[in-house]
Design a protein around this motif. Structure first.
Motif, short mmCIF file in Angstrom:
data_model
loop_
_atom_site.label_atom_id
_atom_site.label_comp_id
_atom_site.label_asym_id
_atom_site.label_seq_id
_atom_site.Cartn_x
_atom_site.Cartn_y
_atom_site.Cartn_z
N GLU A 1 0.86 -1.37 0.08
CA GLU A 1 0.12 -0.02 0.11
C GLU A 1 0.93 1.54 -0.07
O GLU A 1 0.25 2.43 -0.11
CB GLU A 1 -0.83 -0.04 1.37
CG GLU A 1 -2.01 -1.00 1.12
CD GLU A 1 -1.50 -2.16 2.13
OE1 GLU A 1 -2.48 -2.54 2.94
OE2 GLU A 1 -0.55 -2.58 2.49
N THR B 1 3.32 1.76 -5.74
CA THR B 1 2.50 1.83 -6.83
C THR B 1 2.75 1.37 -8.24
O THR B 1 2.22 0.37 -8.88
CB THR B 1 1.82 3.32 -6.95
OG1 THR B 1 1.41 3.83 -5.59
CG2 THR B 1 0.71 3.38 -7.65
N LEU C 1 2.97 -2.39 -8.34
CA LEU C 1 1.82 -2.97 -8.20
C LEU C 1 1.26 -3.10 -9.64
O LEU C 1 0.73 -4.37 -10.02
CB LEU C 1 0.76 -2.28 -7.29
CG LEU C 1 0.93 -2.54 -5.96
CD1 LEU C 1 -0.22 -1.78 -5.37
CD2 LEU C 1 0.92 -3.86 -5.48
N VAL D 1 -9.97 -0.11 -0.32
CA VAL D 1 -8.88 -0.86 -0.52
C VAL D 1 -8.73 -1.92 0.48
O VAL D 1 -8.70 -3.10 0.22
CB VAL D 1 -7.55 0.03 -0.74
CG1 VAL D 1 -6.31 -1.16 -0.56
CG2 VAL D 1 -7.40 0.95 -1.84
N TYR D 2 -8.86 -1.39 1.65
CA TYR D 2 -8.74 -2.26 3.06
C TYR D 2 -9.90 -1.93 4.06
O TYR D 2 -9.95 -0.57 4.50
CB TYR D 2 -7.44 -2.24 3.66
CG TYR D 2 -7.28 -3.31 4.61
CD1 TYR D 2 -6.98 -4.62 4.78
CD2 TYR D 2 -7.72 -2.92 6.21
CE1 TYR D 2 -6.94 -5.56 5.50
CE2 TYR D 2 -7.54 -3.76 7.30
CZ TYR D 2 -7.26 -5.11 7.02
OH TYR D 2 -7.27 -6.01 7.74
N TYR E 1 -9.38 -5.82 -0.32
CA TYR E 1 -8.23 -6.21 -0.08
C TYR E 1 -7.68 -7.63 -0.59
O TYR E 1 -6.55 -7.99 -1.19
CB TYR E 1 -7.74 -6.55 1.51
CG TYR E 1 -6.28 -6.28 1.74
CD1 TYR E 1 -5.64 -5.33 1.56
CD2 TYR E 1 -5.97 -7.37 2.61
CE1 TYR E 1 -4.45 -5.04 1.70
CE2 TYR E 1 -4.40 -7.10 3.00
CZ TYR E 1 -3.57 -6.02 2.40
OH TYR E 1 -2.56 -6.00 2.96
N LEU F 1 -6.95 -7.10 -4.21
CA LEU F 1 -5.66 -6.59 -4.48
C LEU F 1 -4.56 -7.46 -4.11
O LEU F 1 -3.50 -7.31 -4.74
CB LEU F 1 -5.67 -5.23 -3.20
CG LEU F 1 -4.10 -4.50 -3.18
CD1 LEU F 1 -3.96 -3.57 -4.36
CD2 LEU F 1 -4.03 -3.81 -2.01
N ALA G 1 -3.49 -8.90 -7.25
CA ALA G 1 -3.13 -7.96 -8.23
C ALA G 1 -4.10 -7.84 -9.31
O ALA G 1 -3.52 -7.83 -10.40
CB ALA G 1 -1.79 -8.56 -8.62
N GLU G 2 -5.47 -7.78 -8.91
CA GLU G 2 -6.30 -7.34 -9.98
C GLU G 2 -6.58 -5.85 -10.08
O GLU G 2 -5.94 -5.02 -9.22
CB GLU G 2 -7.85 -7.81 -9.24
CG GLU G 2 -7.92 -9.39 -9.41
CD GLU G 2 -9.30 -9.61 -8.80
OE1 GLU G 2 -10.29 -9.00 -8.60
OE2 GLU G 2 -9.50 -11.00 -8.36
N PRO H 1 -8.63 -2.90 -7.83
CA PRO H 1 -8.51 -2.39 -6.62
C PRO H 1 -7.02 -1.87 -6.63
O PRO H 1 -6.75 -0.85 -5.87
CB PRO H 1 -8.29 -3.81 -5.78
CG PRO H 1 -8.17 -4.89 -6.60
CD PRO H 1 -8.97 -4.37 -7.68
N VAL H 2 -6.19 -2.24 -7.55
CA VAL H 2 -4.97 -1.55 -7.75
C VAL H 2 -5.06 0.04 -8.29
O VAL H 2 -4.36 0.78 -7.88
CB VAL H 2 -3.84 -2.13 -8.96
CG1 VAL H 2 -2.59 -1.46 -9.09
CG2 VAL H 2 -3.51 -3.68 -8.33
N LEU I 1 -6.09 1.86 -5.41
CA LEU I 1 -5.17 2.15 -4.45
C LEU I 1 -4.26 3.27 -5.07
O LEU I 1 -3.68 4.32 -4.51
CB LEU I 1 -4.34 1.08 -4.01
CG LEU I 1 -3.24 1.23 -3.36
CD1 LEU I 1 -3.52 1.92 -2.14
CD2 LEU I 1 -2.28 -0.01 -3.05
#
Length: 411
Positions: A234, A239, A242, A362-363, A367, A370, A373-374, A377-378, A381
């Motif tokens: 996170e 970033t 990710l 995100v969380y 989560y 995330l 690694a979809e 959600p990335v 974030l």
């Protein structure tokens, strides 16, 4: 106190209680164990200390400053009468929630008083909104203990600088970030010697107690434990990596040593190693800008809020860790900015509310996706982290625009 004022205060207290109770209950509903740290980490640490086992921060190196153990022990005390009915874990969760809500209530009472000004009412509504949007993470982390200390300390800086500095320093011995408010206070408050004295007295007292209890090399363990950490997923600096993970060119892995998910890819270690020195340099530069403004006669209500928020935001943006509870750090500086200079606090307040909502998405809500690694959600974030950078830029711009007067003209 007029009837209208009484009504406003009652409405504010009603909103405070409703938001905190709802947020506490959502911890039992939301996915990804938003209360996990409390029962999986805090409760065992407290039980070990109370049961004659190892005492974190004293007999063994710990990731937190030593005063963080105090609220964990207090929560165990509050939970004790409930254990026969609820069991150990559930009782400890209730005890923790009660402790945080009571501390928040004390700070909320200091904020609004019996007849709050319009600015203080706005600050109170902002606080309620931030907790609601951030969700259970706003309550079920050690960071939640430091927020009310920071609010009270910040509100008392002018009238009670030594007590205020003592509260902020105690907060820094629980989680480091309130130390940024101490730095901002030393720069911006005229009674800086009393601020320094309050900070020194608390720090000296904590160190003396630790030595008395037998701590040695463990005293600064919370600093040394951070040096070997990798780049948490996170974190703002994570970033780009990710997105590499989304493309299959990087991996998300769990670190059993520090109990968090980190990103693994070429170049990650170099970025992680550069962040801590970068943080120190940036904090020194921002503090120096604030010091120049103060020496040239900048007024406390104009100087302290942007300086405090910029320093706190820097601690988040340049951090190897990007834990969702870090967003709670932003709540107190914005509350103080609203109280001291409401008109200029509007945009930072809106951004922080947006950060709270995005962080909750995100969380805990997104989560699991995330960690796979979809892309969605990335992307969420990424927007959150970009907004953190925007907040930092706005804070720096506001700091640079603080008007100054020559000290002689001020007299």
């Amino acid at each position: 106190m007029s009837r209208d004022s009484t009504t406003r205060v009652l409405v504010l207290w009603g909103a405070f209680l409703l938001v905190h109770l709802l947020t506490a209950l959502l911890g039992w509903v939301y996915p990804s164990q938003p209360m996990g740290d409390v029962v999986l980490v805090y409760e065992p640490w407290a039980s070990a200390a109370l049961g004659g086992g190892p005492i974190v921060g004293i007999t063994e190196t710990w990731v937190y400053p030593q005063l963080a153990l105090v609220p964990m022990l207090l929560a165990a005390g509050l939970a004790a009468p409930l254990v026969p009915v609820l069991g150990v874990s559930s009782a400890y969760l209730v005890g923790w929630a009660v402790l945080v809500i009571v501390l928040d209530a004390v700070a909320f009472g200091v904020l609004i008083g019996r007849s709050p000004s319009h600015a203080r009412r706005v600050a109170a509504w902002f606080w309620c909104g931030a907790v609601l949007l951030l969700g259970p993470i706003a309550l079920y982390r050690i960071d939640a203990i430091t927020v009310p200390l920071a609010v009270i300390g910040g509100l008392w800086l002018v009238a009670r600088p030594m007590i205020a500095a003592a509260l902020l320093t105690a907060g820094a011995w629980i989680k480091i970030w309130p130390g940024a408010l101490v730095v901002a206070a030393v720069v911006a408050v005229r009674a800086r010697l009393r601020v320094l004295l309050g900070a020194v007295v608390v720090t000296g007292g904590v160190l003396a107690l630790l030595l008395l209890f037998g701590a040695d090399t463990e005293i600064l363990g919370f600093l040394t434990e951070q040096t070997g950490r990798g780049l948490q997923i996170e974190a703002v600096a994570a970033t780009p990596f990710l997105w590499l993970a989304v493309a299959g060119a990087a991996r998300i892995e769990y670190s059993f040593e520090i109990l968090t998910f980190q990103v693994t890819a070429p170049g990650v270690d170099a970025v992680a190693a550069a962040l801590t020195p970068l943080m120190m340099i940036c904090v020194l530069v921002v503090a120096a800008i604030g010091a120049v403004k103060a020496m040239r006669g900048a007024a406390f209500p104009r100087l302290f809020p942007p300086l405090a928020l910029t320093l706190v935001t820097l601690l988040i943006v340049t951090n190897k860790v990007g834990s969702p509870q870090f967003q709670t750090w932003l709540i107190a500086p914005v509350i103080l900015w609203i109280v001291l200079d409401r008109a200029r606090a509007r945009t930072p307040a809106v951004i922080v509310l947006a950060l709270c909502l995005l962080t909750c998405l995100v969380y805990p809500l997104g989560y699991d996706a995330l960690l796979r690694a979809e892309a969605l959600p990335v992307a969420v974030l990424t927007v959150r982290n970009v907004l953190l950078l925007v907040l930092l830029v706005l804070g720096i711009r506001a700091l640079l625009r603080v008007p100054v007067r020559h000290p002689k003209l001020q007299e």
